[in-house]
Enzyme design. Sequence first.
Site: not given
Length: 289
Positions: A148-150
């Site tokens: 998540y949120c790369p």
Amino acid sequence: MEEALNLLEQKEWRIIDQSQSGRFVSALHSFGMDDTLCASVGAGLSPATARSWVHDRTIVLGIQDTKLPFINAGVQFLQQQGYDCIVRNSGGLAVVLDEGVLNITLVLQETEKGIDINRGYDAMWFLVKEMFADFPVEIEAKEITKSYCPGSYDLSIGDQKFAGISQRRLRKGVAVQIYLCVNGSGSERAQIIQEFYRISKEDEKTKFTYPDIDPTVMASLAELLQTEFTIEDVMLRFLQTLKKHSGTLHSGQLTVTEAPMFENYFDRVVDRNEKNHEQEIIWVQATPE
């Protein structure tokens, strides 16, 4: 590397530790704090400041997340799981905050020469590597695409992400922010965000590409290093490491000049979140103590 490390070499570091008190206020408080410190440090009113913070069960969404076609249903799902929801004022996508996630912000003054954005990221990366230099592992900075949120400065060990770095720039102040998954299950946190995107997007096509999350690519430091870390353990490592790069390290709070600035910046953060009501998004409203 040397230029990035030079950012850590400060004559004075003020430490504002909210790793305990932050659990009793909304995460909106932290974004107001970082904006305040950016303005104050950027103006030369305060020395370089490092702030630590922990918040209870909160999902911090990015602006792009609010544009998901079924965002209302996604937020309701998160609330049903016991999470507060806010929207950050800096870039990025959804991340999880809870009692096992330590956030650290380094606030620096941007001089006439300026601080290159990668230099800020590198400084935080090198700081974390030094904090855990006693473990025989390599901490890499690269994008973990299915997290998540790369981002290009995801921190990982063996391709499992445990931290993400972001930056906020305001009034000649630079805030380099990191969240460190200290303990608990990284994959369980990722499953929450995976389900949020499944509900919020369904099968609709979107202009923005949201992450296709694989929970197995995320873990906590406790899991990766097979050590029962607490927030306090990692805070001690942080302070000891920062001390090596400081002439003086001292504890502090907002000054009498910064306190009214905080009220202003906090109100702005709250106002931005309240504007989401116009999109008929249902939010848990949290108020500061």
